[in-house]
Design an enzyme around this catalytic site. Sequence first.
Site, short mmCIF file in Angstrom:
data_model
loop_
_atom_site.label_atom_id
_atom_site.label_comp_id
_atom_site.label_asym_id
_atom_site.label_seq_id
_atom_site.Cartn_x
_atom_site.Cartn_y
_atom_site.Cartn_z
N GLU A 192 14.28 25.22 84.50
CA GLU A 192 15.41 25.26 84.07
C GLU A 192 16.51 24.06 84.62
O GLU A 192 17.40 23.66 83.92
CB GLU A 192 16.25 26.60 84.71
CG GLU A 192 15.69 27.88 84.02
CD GLU A 192 16.21 28.30 82.85
OE1 GLU A 192 17.43 28.24 82.67
OE2 GLU A 192 15.55 29.07 82.03
N HIS A 228 8.17 30.29 80.69
CA HIS A 228 8.52 28.93 81.05
C HIS A 228 7.29 28.16 81.47
O HIS A 228 7.35 26.81 81.65
CB HIS A 228 9.34 29.06 82.11
CG HIS A 228 10.84 29.33 81.94
ND1 HIS A 228 11.28 30.40 81.33
CD2 HIS A 228 11.88 28.65 82.28
CE1 HIS A 228 12.34 30.63 81.16
NE2 HIS A 228 12.97 29.34 81.65
N CYS A 251 4.26 33.88 81.90
CA CYS A 251 5.73 33.59 82.08
C CYS A 251 6.01 32.50 80.83
O CYS A 251 5.10 31.67 80.83
CB CYS A 251 6.28 33.19 83.41
SG CYS A 251 7.95 32.75 83.28
N ASP A 286 14.10 36.67 74.23
CA ASP A 286 13.78 36.16 75.57
C ASP A 286 15.20 36.04 76.61
O ASP A 286 16.40 36.28 76.19
CB ASP A 286 13.29 34.96 75.70
CG ASP A 286 12.78 34.44 77.16
OD1 ASP A 286 12.23 35.27 77.73
OD2 ASP A 286 13.19 33.25 77.36
N SER A 287 14.88 36.39 77.84
CA SER A 287 15.89 36.26 78.64
C SER A 287 16.81 35.08 78.51
O SER A 287 17.72 34.92 79.12
CB SER A 287 15.48 36.56 80.36
OG SER A 287 14.39 35.59 80.41
N CYS A 302 9.82 37.56 76.26
CA CYS A 302 9.86 37.55 77.78
C CYS A 302 8.70 38.62 78.57
O CYS A 302 8.81 39.82 78.04
CB CYS A 302 11.36 37.95 78.11
SG CYS A 302 11.55 38.25 79.90
N1 DGL Z 1 11.28 34.84 80.20
C1 DGL Z 1 10.94 35.45 81.87
C2 DGL Z 1 9.39 35.63 81.70
O1 DGL Z 1 8.45 35.48 80.64
C3 DGL Z 1 11.26 34.04 82.79
C4 DGL Z 1 12.53 33.89 82.99
C5 DGL Z 1 13.29 35.05 83.68
O2 DGL Z 1 12.87 35.25 84.84
O3 DGL Z 1 14.28 35.37 83.19
O4 DGL Z 1 9.02 36.40 82.65
#
Ligand code: DGL
Length: 277
Positions: free
Chosen positions: A161, A197, A195, A13-14, A76
């Site tokens: 976050e 989050h 997403c 993931d990012s 992600c």
């Molecule tokens: N993990 C990203 C997603 O699911 C969200 C966080 C980001 O923008 O890096 O799109």
Amino acid sequence: MTLKGKSPIGIFDSGYGGLTILSEIRKLMPEYDYLYLGDNARAPYGSRSFEVVYRFTLQAVEHLFSRGCRLVILACNTASAKALRTIQQNDLPKLDPSRRVLGVIRPTVEKLGELTHTGEIGILGTMGTIQSGSYTMEIEKMYPGYHVYGQACPMWVPLVEYKEADSDGADYFVEKYINELFLQSKGIDTVILGCTHYPLLYPKIAKYMPDSVTVIKQGPIIAESLKDYLHRHPEIETACSKHGQCHYLTTESSGKFSPMASIFLDEPVEAEQITLT
Ligand code: DGL
């Protein structure tokens, strides 16, 4: 603890968000080893260009391969939307055709058929995911005739976050984007939280979502679909090591990652810092 000599399932993931996916996967399949990689130093990906998201994601996949992963899940949505296809089609054949990289969009879309009655689907995601049109393309391919309405929610990731997901301030932005989605169509009966989050904002999302709407959280769906994938691909399944261990990598300092990750997972986390190039 390291997973040296083992073949964990890689989860990329990012940043922290993929932990919501990892925790559901581990709940369903605790016997496997997992290697989680969060590119926290370069997150968020949501507003980055295709080229950059692709380059960063490829670096992460290569790193997870170098650590023994034979299967990598791009948890992600932004990376799944912008990098998965190119990696699968162009890079994997050169890197190692026996390894696999899977994303989260297709398994989520597969679920829609059993949930929607109106065929009108809302997608909530980052700017990058919505602008990529990846959900729309996948849905139109699988369910011609469905109508897809995308709504970018750029403030939702920062709210999580910065630990503001439960604050009164979060209500404003949660209500705002949900209202904007339903201004596009009142017929939407199924909404994908596209997403990583967003499950952490779920109590607020549920508060502002019309009661008749089904909200799809990805974690359990990805976990089920991974289980099914492993069942259908014994050549991959047998290569995955099974000691029930999980190791965490981050491109940020571990001192920063570990406390935040513990909030996402509700358990103590000790991460290892790495550099991606
Ligand atoms: N993990 C990203 C997603 O699911 C969200 C966080 C980001 O923008 O890096 O799109």
